[in-house]
Design a protein around this motif. Structure first.
Motif, PDB file in Angstrom:
ATOM      1  N   VAL A  34       0.843  -1.201   0.000  1.00  0.00           N
ATOM      2  CA  VAL A  34       0.000   0.000   0.000  1.00  0.00           C
ATOM      3  C   VAL A  34       0.876   1.246   0.000  1.00  0.00           C
ATOM      4  O   VAL A  34       1.775   1.394   0.822  1.00  0.00           O
ATOM      5  CB  VAL A  34      -0.947   0.005   1.212  1.00  0.00           C
ATOM      6  CG1 VAL A  34      -1.723   1.307   1.276  1.00  0.00           C
ATOM      7  CG2 VAL A  34      -1.898  -1.195   1.139  1.00  0.00           C
ATOM      8  N   THR A  56      -2.483  -1.732   7.219  1.00  0.00           N
ATOM      9  CA  THR A  56      -3.299  -1.783   6.012  1.00  0.00           C
ATOM     10  C   THR A  56      -4.786  -1.882   6.353  1.00  0.00           C
ATOM     11  O   THR A  56      -5.178  -2.627   7.252  1.00  0.00           O
ATOM     12  CB  THR A  56      -2.892  -2.987   5.142  1.00  0.00           C
ATOM     13  OG1 THR A  56      -1.533  -2.836   4.738  1.00  0.00           O
ATOM     14  CG2 THR A  56      -3.759  -3.084   3.903  1.00  0.00           C
ATOM     15  N   HIS A  60      -7.889   1.105   1.711  1.00  0.00           N
ATOM     16  CA  HIS A  60      -6.743   1.340   0.830  1.00  0.00           C
ATOM     17  C   HIS A  60      -6.935   0.697  -0.541  1.00  0.00           C
ATOM     18  O   HIS A  60      -6.253   1.070  -1.496  1.00  0.00           O
ATOM     19  CB  HIS A  60      -5.460   0.785   1.465  1.00  0.00           C
ATOM     20  CG  HIS A  60      -5.002   1.554   2.651  1.00  0.00           C
ATOM     21  ND1 HIS A  60      -4.545   0.958   3.812  1.00  0.00           N
ATOM     22  CD2 HIS A  60      -4.938   2.895   2.878  1.00  0.00           C
ATOM     23  CE1 HIS A  60      -4.206   1.891   4.688  1.00  0.00           C
ATOM     24  NE2 HIS A  60      -4.437   3.070   4.140  1.00  0.00           N
ATOM     25  N   GLY A  89      -3.765   1.047  -2.641  1.00  0.00           N
ATOM     26  CA  GLY A  89      -3.584  -0.392  -2.672  1.00  0.00           C
ATOM     27  C   GLY A  89      -3.187  -0.942  -4.022  1.00  0.00           C
ATOM     28  O   GLY A  89      -2.794  -2.106  -4.130  1.00  0.00           O
TER      29      GLY A  89
END
Length: 220
Positions: A34, A56, A60, A89
């Motif tokens: 990410v 994370t 994302h 992401g």
């Protein structure tokens, strides 16, 4: 015989090396990476830094960046592209998404993506699309909602909305997180610094007045 064998080994090794260099994006070494584009403003690489995987979030990997149309330009189209800022992401995954809004009689003019192939699906309206291969053969297709078309990597292609009453909406997937885009006419006539007039005159078989007029029309 031994010399030919050694040469063959070197040749195969070289081909394997260069085939690896020809991939659109490097393969990721983790499940995801990410993008952390805020904490390292002076850091530059062929991607962006990653956050600690422990931090994370599902958000994302989601974005609303493609949910709204943008303002059309002089060619009467707008492209909204995902990137590591609006979809962190996607970093290192080797792909991008684009929303393409084309107004009535609008054109995405001949252009190319140097680092990506593209697949486009038409959601609304109708489009005439096409690309030209390196033998200068043109492939064209008229798309209706639900139709798809593929543009090979690096080849010049276009999308034209010939409908006189309805705009067109399409979504594209591209095989690089940074596909790049180069519009042929802008590259030729609106570069900075400009390509010398005599080069354009000879290359396009036009005169100086034509070059001046095209540059002015394109804002070059």
């Amino acid at each position: 015989m031994e010399i030919h064998y050694i040469f063959l080994i070197h040749l195969i090794s070289s081909l394997l090396y260069f085939s690896g260099c020809g991939k659109s994006d490097p393969s990721p070494l983790h499940d995801y990476c990410v993008a952390d584009s805020n904490n390292h403003p002076d850091f530059f690489s062929n991607g962006v830094p990653c956050i600690n995987p422990d931090y994370t979030l599902a958000s994302h990997f989601a974005t609303s960046a493609l949910s709204e149309p943008g303002n059309v330009n002089q060619f009467r189209f707008n492209v909204t592209l995902t990137n590591t800022n609006n979809l962190p992401g996607m970093n290192t995954l080797g792909l991008a998404m684009a929303r393409i809004d084309i107004a009535v009689n609008g054109l995405v003019p001949p252009h190319s993506h140097p680092r990506a192939s593209e697949v486009t699906i038409l959601l609304e309206g109708s489009l005439l699309v096409g690309f030209v291969d390196t033998s200068n053969h043109l492939y064209t297709q008229r798309l209706r909602p639900g139709d798809c078309f593929v543009f090979p990597k690096g080849l010049v292609h276009f999308l034209y909305n010939s409908d006189i009453s309805n705009p067109a909406l399409a979504v594209s997937g591209l095989s690089s997180q940074n596909p790049g885009a180069q519009i042929s006419s802008l590259a030729a006539f609106a570069s900075n610094p400009p390509i010398p007039d005599y080069v354009l005159e000879k290359g396009f078989k036009v005169n100086g007045q034509d070059v001046t007029r095209i540059r002015r029309n394109l804002g070059g």
